[in-house]
Design an enzyme around this catalytic site. Structure first.
Site, PDB file in Angstrom:
ATOM      1  N   CYS A 180      -2.330   8.956   2.948  1.00 27.61           N
ATOM      2  CA  CYS A 180      -1.931   8.354   1.647  1.00 27.61           C
ATOM      3  C   CYS A 180      -2.909   8.587   0.265  1.00 27.61           C
ATOM      4  O   CYS A 180      -2.501   8.925  -0.647  1.00 27.61           O
ATOM      5  CB  CYS A 180      -1.881   6.706   1.678  1.00 27.61           C
ATOM      6  N   GLU A 200       0.969  -1.130  -0.051  1.00 27.49           N
ATOM      7  CA  GLU A 200      -0.030   0.045  -0.171  1.00 27.49           C
ATOM      8  C   GLU A 200       0.897   1.262  -0.066  1.00 27.49           C
ATOM      9  O   GLU A 200       1.671   1.619   0.990  1.00 27.49           O
ATOM     10  CB  GLU A 200      -0.799  -0.031   1.197  1.00 27.49           C
ATOM     11  N   GLU A 244       4.476  13.041  -5.031  1.00 28.65           N
ATOM     12  CA  GLU A 244       3.792  13.047  -3.651  1.00 28.65           C
ATOM     13  C   GLU A 244       4.250  14.111  -2.592  1.00 28.65           C
ATOM     14  O   GLU A 244       5.520  13.971  -2.277  1.00 28.65           O
ATOM     15  CB  GLU A 244       3.334  11.814  -2.956  1.00 28.65           C
TER      16      GLU A 244
HETATM   17  P1  NAD Z   1       8.273   4.896   4.629  1.00 26.12           P
HETATM   18  O1  NAD Z   1       8.248   4.089   3.580  1.00 26.12           O
HETATM   19  O2  NAD Z   1       9.509   5.758   4.800  1.00 26.12           O
HETATM   20  O3  NAD Z   1       8.261   3.834   6.009  1.00 26.12           O
HETATM   21  C1  NAD Z   1       7.287   2.802   6.012  1.00 26.12           C
HETATM   22  C2  NAD Z   1       7.940   1.651   7.025  1.00 26.12           C
HETATM   23  O4  NAD Z   1       8.911   0.927   6.135  1.00 26.12           O
HETATM   24  C3  NAD Z   1       8.530   2.087   8.186  1.00 26.12           C
HETATM   25  O5  NAD Z   1       8.170   1.064   9.379  1.00 26.12           O
HETATM   26  C4  NAD Z   1       9.974   2.096   7.791  1.00 26.12           C
HETATM   27  O6  NAD Z   1      10.825   1.729   8.903  1.00 26.12           O
HETATM   28  C5  NAD Z   1      10.089   0.716   7.064  1.00 26.12           C
HETATM   29  N1  NAD Z   1      11.002   0.685   6.077  1.00 26.12           N
HETATM   30  C6  NAD Z   1      11.880   1.596   5.785  1.00 26.12           C
HETATM   31  N2  NAD Z   1      12.871   1.146   4.676  1.00 26.12           N
HETATM   32  C7  NAD Z   1      12.924  -0.150   4.884  1.00 26.12           C
HETATM   33  C8  NAD Z   1      13.327  -1.370   4.308  1.00 26.12           C
HETATM   34  N3  NAD Z   1      14.330  -1.288   3.274  1.00 26.12           N
HETATM   35  N4  NAD Z   1      12.872  -2.745   4.380  1.00 26.12           N
HETATM   36  C9  NAD Z   1      11.789  -2.978   5.303  1.00 26.12           C
HETATM   37  N5  NAD Z   1      11.067  -1.706   5.833  1.00 26.12           N
HETATM   38  C10 NAD Z   1      11.606  -0.691   5.639  1.00 26.12           C
HETATM   39  O7  NAD Z   1       7.013   5.612   4.739  1.00 26.12           O
HETATM   40  P2  NAD Z   1       6.361   6.597   5.936  1.00 26.12           P
HETATM   41  O8  NAD Z   1       7.333   7.904   5.712  1.00 26.12           O
HETATM   42  O9  NAD Z   1       6.366   5.654   7.186  1.00 26.12           O
HETATM   43  O10 NAD Z   1       5.044   6.819   5.287  1.00 26.12           O
HETATM   44  C11 NAD Z   1       4.511   7.754   4.454  1.00 26.12           C
HETATM   45  C12 NAD Z   1       4.205   6.853   3.095  1.00 26.12           C
HETATM   46  O11 NAD Z   1       3.326   5.921   3.273  1.00 26.12           O
HETATM   47  C13 NAD Z   1       3.761   7.801   2.336  1.00 26.12           C
HETATM   48  O12 NAD Z   1       4.261   7.568   0.774  1.00 26.12           O
HETATM   49  C14 NAD Z   1       2.277   7.602   2.067  1.00 26.12           C
HETATM   50  O13 NAD Z   1       1.464   7.799   0.990  1.00 26.12           O
HETATM   51  C15 NAD Z   1       2.226   5.954   2.401  1.00 26.12           C
HETATM   52  N6  NAD Z   1       1.063   5.450   2.719  1.00 26.12           N
HETATM   53  C16 NAD Z   1       0.248   4.322   2.069  1.00 26.12           C
HETATM   54  C17 NAD Z   1      -1.062   4.206   2.550  1.00 26.12           C
HETATM   55  C18 NAD Z   1      -1.865   3.306   1.527  1.00 26.12           C
HETATM   56  O14 NAD Z   1      -2.754   2.520   2.114  1.00 26.12           O
HETATM   57  N7  NAD Z   1      -1.735   3.046   0.246  1.00 26.12           N
HETATM   58  C19 NAD Z   1      -1.302   4.285   3.969  1.00 26.12           C
HETATM   59  C20 NAD Z   1      -0.724   5.180   4.539  1.00 26.12           C
HETATM   60  C21 NAD Z   1       0.580   5.632   4.143  1.00 26.12           C
END
Ligand code: NAD
Length: 488
Positions: free
Chosen positions: A292, A257, A391
């Site tokens: 998101c 997602e 975004e």
């Molecule tokens: P992010 O991708 O920076 O981090 C998300 C999670 O992934 C965190 O727990 C982080 O520690 C982990 N992570 C980072 N690198 C990783 C790796 N290499 N391997 C495994 N895990 C890793 O995102 P964020 O800044 O926490 O959230 C914001 C983003 O999430 C925005 O782009 C938003 O649009 C998206 N989002 C999407 C939805 C949806 O339903 N489509 C819902 C909420 C947020």
């Protein structure tokens, strides 16, 4: 509903085998509202993640969670939802303290929404099964669903508890154990969430939380050989890295997602302007734009555009930035300084590219310690500009106008994202033409934003993701299917 931020007891550690477990080294965690340290979490090494996953797998095997009667699983999950509601104020305060969710929203929306999501998936446990399929008359063919074993979930920071419920509830209802890695920016509320699951009767070790940075703890979880499936919510770039890891480490299925740049397509015949403006405003300012599905591209037909933009500008003047522990706050901070700088740089970049800020364009003039950004309207933009393509994840709305329907639909389509879209028109044929045409996982007509209809799956097209959260689809994604053929 106001509360004193320093009075809240903050749990810490991993949650493994049904209890909080310490582990170093630690990461300081800040309160988004005033940037003060509220606690610290361990930063799990690959070895610690390995032990947590081994433990979850053993608990899953020995507890019989996956083979238990589905109605029994449902009863445990229902009890968990009841306990979340019984402890709603404590959880809402923890959520508000450590995230960007104002206490009123956390208490009246996030908590009941989380509990109800768990109930929805509890009800799935004994509703969706396999199939007896047509095979030769002297045989019986069946397709049997089975849980994967241990599902790994990686969650973002924007709605910590409700995102955790989207991941954990379908996995547990389908009979899996789960290891959840929350965002290192919002790690605390899910610990209490997990404790209550065990209090509700979930066998200890079936729901675990490992804390730490994504690049280390998150990556180790994704790569672990005993993790049967990955469920991820976060940015598109991280999603792509995780998909690569899933391919290289066990060819495991993954639900992604990801991000979005969702259009709000408004036709001249959309109706009452104040009501319409309220939908648009809510669509891009909810959680200060850190959602998101944020509707961040206004694509409006020329006849209504100036009236609508004036009304949007008038409505956003009512926002009161403030700490998340004050009930009067109706506009929360951005999660941290890094994110705030990113939002401001995107706005400055748009202005340098020739856009005009019709309102906003800077931080709120308040000195609270957090990073509060004004709702911002950018006009004079075009599809090639970074502000329209990328975004921003803040309260920033770009405004583009169009003449005829075809032009509007062409602008609504985004080259890389396809998470959600809003279509506003009183003409049913035009609305349905737009629904067919727009490439997005969700299309809302004459509304913008989620309802409590958990039966509607959510998830993006194109770079916005793969697979679905919520809906029957999310339950089924936590099962794998075995074909059985019995000769008589
Ligand atoms: P992010 O991708 O920076 O981090 C998300 C999670 O992934 C965190 O727990 C982080 O520690 C982990 N992570 C980072 N690198 C990783 C790796 N290499 N391997 C495994 N895990 C890793 O995102 P964020 O800044 O926490 O959230 C914001 C983003 O999430 C925005 O782009 C938003 O649009 C998206 N989002 C999407 C939805 C949806 O339903 N489509 C819902 C909420 C947020």
């Amino acid at each position: 509903m106001d509360f004193e931020p320093d009075s809240i007891r903050v749990p810490t550690g991993h949650f493994i085998g049904g209890q909080l477990v310490a582990g170093g080294p630690t990461i300081d965690v800040l309160r988004p509202s005033d940037s003060r340290v509220m606690g610290a979490i361990p930063d799990a090494t690959a070895d610690q993640v390995d032990r947590a996953v081994q433990n979850a797998h053993e608990a899953w095997r020995t507890s019989g969670w996956g083979t238990r009667a589905p109605r029994e699983r449902a009863r445990v999950l229902m009890r968990w939802a009841d306990l979340l509601e019984a402890n709603a104020m404590e959880l809402a305060q923890l959520e508000a303290l450590g995230s960007t969710r104002p206490i009123k929203d956390a208490y009246h929306f996030d908590l009941p929404f989380t509990a109800e999501c768990i109930r929805f998936f509890a009800e799935c446990a004994d509703k969706f099964g396999g199939d007896a399929v047509p095979t030769r008359a002297d045989s019986l063919g069946m397709v049997l669903p089975e849980p994967y074993g241990v599902v790994g979930a990686v969650a973002p920071w924007n709605f910590p508890l409700s995102m955790a419920s989207w991941k954990c509830a379908p996995a547990l209802a389908a009979g899996n154990a789960i290891v959840l890695k929350p965002s290192e920016l919002t790690p605390f509320s899910v610990l209490r969430f997990a404790e209550l699951a065990v209090e509700a009767g979930l066998p200890a070790g079936v729901f675990n939380v490992v804390q730490g940075r994504g690049s280390q703890a998150g990556a180790a979880l994704v790569r672990h050989p005993l993790i049967g499936k990955i469920s991820f919510t976060g940015s598109t770039a991280t999603g792509a890295a995780i998909m690569g890891d899933c391919a290289r480490h066990g060819t495991k299925p993954v639900t992604l997602e990801l991000g979005g740049k969702s259009p709000q397509l408004v036709f001249d015949d959309a109706g009452d302007v104040p009501n319409l403006a309220a939908r648009i405003v809510k669509g891009f300012t909810s959680n200060a734009g850190q959602a998101c599905v944020s509707g961040t591209r206004l694509i409006v037909q020329q006849g209504i555009s100036s009236q609508l933009v004036d009304e949007i500008t008038r409505q956003i003047a009512q926002f009161q930035p403030g700490p998340t522990w004050r009930a009067a706050t109706n506009f929360p901070p951005l999660i941290n300084e890094t994110q705030a700088r990113k939002v401001h740089a995107a706005v400055q970049g748009a202005l340098a590219d020739g856009a005009q800020a019709l309102c906003g364009g800077d931080y709120f003039d308040v000195d609270l310690g957090g990073h509060f950004y004004q709702p911002t309207l950018l006009a004079g933009v075009d599809a090639g500009m970074a502000a329209v393509r990328e975004e921003i994840f803040g309260p920033v709305l770009t405004v583009q106008t169009f003449g005829d329907e075809e032009e509007g639909l062409a602008l609504a389509d985004h080259p890389t994202y396809g998470l959600a879209a809003g279509v506003h028109t009183q003409n049913i044929s035009r609305a349905l033409r737009a629904v067919r045409r727009i490439q997005a996982g969700t299309v809302w007509v004459n509304r913008f934003g989620r309802t409590w209809d958990f039966i509607l799956p959510t998830g993006g097209f194109k770079g916005s993701g793969l697979g679905k959260d919520l809906g029957r689809q999310a339950f089924e994604a936590n099962l794998r299917y075995k074909s059985v053929l019995v000769d008589f």
